[in-house]
Design an enzyme around this catalytic site. Structure first.
Site, PDB file in Angstrom:
ATOM      1  N   THR A  29       0.874  -1.169   0.000  1.00  0.00           N
ATOM      2  CA  THR A  29       0.000   0.000   0.000  1.00  0.00           C
ATOM      3  C   THR A  29       0.914   1.222   0.000  1.00  0.00           C
ATOM      4  OG1 THR A  29      -1.524  -1.264   1.397  1.00  0.00           O
ATOM      5  CG2 THR A  29      -2.000   1.072   1.112  1.00  0.00           C
TER       6      THR A  29
ATOM      7  N   THR B  89       6.828   0.945   4.741  1.00  0.00           N
ATOM      8  CA  THR B  89       6.090   0.658   5.973  1.00  0.00           C
ATOM      9  C   THR B  89       6.484   1.630   7.071  1.00  0.00           C
ATOM     10  OG1 THR B  89       5.936  -1.684   5.411  1.00  0.00           O
ATOM     11  CG2 THR B  89       5.642  -1.099   7.734  1.00  0.00           C
TER      12      THR B  89
ATOM     13  N   ASP C 167      16.558  -6.377   1.490  1.00  0.00           N
ATOM     14  CA  ASP C 167      17.482  -5.384   0.935  1.00  0.00           C
ATOM     15  C   ASP C 167      18.450  -4.814   1.974  1.00  0.00           C
ATOM     16  OD1 ASP C 167      16.412  -5.528  -1.643  1.00  0.00           O
ATOM     17  OD2 ASP C 167      14.823  -4.117  -1.142  1.00  0.00           O
TER      18      ASP C 167
ATOM     19  N   GLY D  30      17.065  -6.009  -5.697  1.00  0.00           N
ATOM     20  CA  GLY D  30      17.672  -4.829  -5.099  1.00  0.00           C
ATOM     21  C   GLY D  30      17.563  -3.653  -6.044  1.00  0.00           C
TER      22      GLY D  30
ATOM     23  N   ARG E 269      24.755 -16.025 -20.701  1.00  0.00           N
ATOM     24  CA  ARG E 269      23.367 -16.326 -20.350  1.00  0.00           C
ATOM     25  C   ARG E 269      22.949 -15.536 -19.102  1.00  0.00           C
ATOM     26  NH1 ARG E 269      23.715 -18.074 -24.652  1.00  0.00           N
ATOM     27  NH2 ARG E 269      23.182 -20.160 -25.457  1.00  0.00           N
TER      28      ARG E 269
END
Length: 357
Positions: free
Chosen positions: A76, A114, A136, A179, A275
């Site tokens: 949110t 938050t 993170d 990150g 790759r």
């Protein structure tokens, strides 16, 4: 009269959320004779919509090792909190439901967004305590967040497994690690996994130097290379641009991520078969490590102690191996970036890891 504590988990999930919830609950039950714990569903969304339930002691059994969150979570965005949408004043709703639940304190488990919302509610007069969660490790004022060490372990497992297939096929393998803003997870994963190149947002890279590092390994008899890239990494040219401009530049080239472009550039410039591997949400899933179980328990117990001491408007932190707390107002809106002179940067360079700079 019972002490009523509301708990919510917001933002992205990660290992250690349930261990923290358990730590809070067990410590509250141990410390107080009469305590009631209210579980708020799906983060601030549940607080806005009034979705919650009273929890029993048995609800906290068997969750120490469980990943994710038993309360559910949702993103949110803080920037939308003060915007009235469909005649819904979110801040007023959250304050109203806090009172409706008859809470003495609200505990918010989450990351940077938050903590900004937690600070907003604290400034609105609610008793709020934050607990720092994020893979993170970018919350200001704490040396570590719960979820980070587990994610490093999972990222390292990916690198370990990619090593064997990279060496077998003599390929350059570019591994994209979560990150967006900071590179703590990529840096620690790269060092633990023995990566040859680590690219993080704090150090804009020069692709020519990245290719040179790969070619140097090949010249030394190493038939493969491992490149760990934080998803938010950008090159020296993009460093001069704003985020939106960087996105537009990549979209115009048909490459939405730095990793996709790096794969193409390495292959085109060096001729080495290259790759890309994107473990994505694998790194934030599953059970917490032993370290994170201990850390989450420490944080949960400390948060419960803050309630008993009547200390609110703060978030729990670990500083120099001591659990303490910071003011929410000091933490909200700040990001803990990796200093370019950080000890781990020094360690990586001495190990021969290239940052492309």
């Amino acid at each position: 009269m019972a002490t009523r504590i509301g708990i919510l988990t917001a933002g992205g999930d990660c290992p250690g959320l349930n261990a923290t919830i358990r730590g809070v609950a067990k410590a509250m039950y141990q410390k107080m004779d009469d305590v009631e714990i209210v579980g708020i569903v799906d983060g601030f969304k549940g607080l806005i919509e009034g979705e919650y339930h009273e929890m029993k002691q048995s609800d906290f059994s068997g969750i120490l090792t469980r990943g994710g969150t038993i309360l559910g979570t949702a993103r949110t965005p803080y920037k939308s909190m003060k915007i009235v949408e469909n005649d819904v004043d979110k801040v007023a709703r959250m304050k109203g439901n806090y009172k409706k639940m008859k809470l003495d304190c609200l505990m918010t488990l989450g990351g940077n967004g938050t903590h900004k919302t937690a600070n907003l509610l604290s400034e609105e007069g609610l008793n709020v305590i934050g607990l720092p969660k994020t893979i993170d490790n970018d919350i200001w004022g704490t040396d570590v967040t719960f979820g980070f060490h587990t994610a490093v372990g999972l990222g390292t497992e990916v690198v370990d497994r990619i090593h064997t297939t990279a060496s077998s096929h003599k390929r350059v393998m570019v591994i994209e690690i979560m990150g967006n803003k900071v590179g703590w997870l990529t840096l620690y994963t790269g060092v633990a996994g023995g990566a040859d190149v680590v690219l993080i947002p704090e150090i804009p890279y020069d692709i020519k130097k990245v290719v040179k590092a790969v070619e140097r390994r090949a010249a030394g008899g190493h038939g493969f290379s491992i490149v760990c890239v934080a998803e938010g990494a950008f090159d020296v040219e993009e460093a001069r641009l704003k985020k939106k401009e960087r996105s537009e530049r990549r979209a115009a080239a048909g490459e939405t991520t730095a990793s996709a472009r790096i794969v193409r550039q390495i292959e085109e410039t060096s001729g080495f078969e290259t790759r890309m591997v994107v473990p994505g949400h694998f790194i934030r899933g599953g059970a917490p490590s032993a370290y994170d179980r201990v850390l989450a328990s420490q944080f949960g117990v400390y948060a419960a102690d803050l309630v008993s001491r009547g200390i609110f408007g703060v978030t729990v932190a670990m500083q120099n191996n001591v659990v303490t707390h910071n003011l929410l107002s000091d933490v909200a809106g700040k990001t803990k970036f990796i200093p370019t002179d950080d000890q781990m940067i020094f360690t990586a360079r001495r190990l021969g890891i290239s940052f492309g700079d």
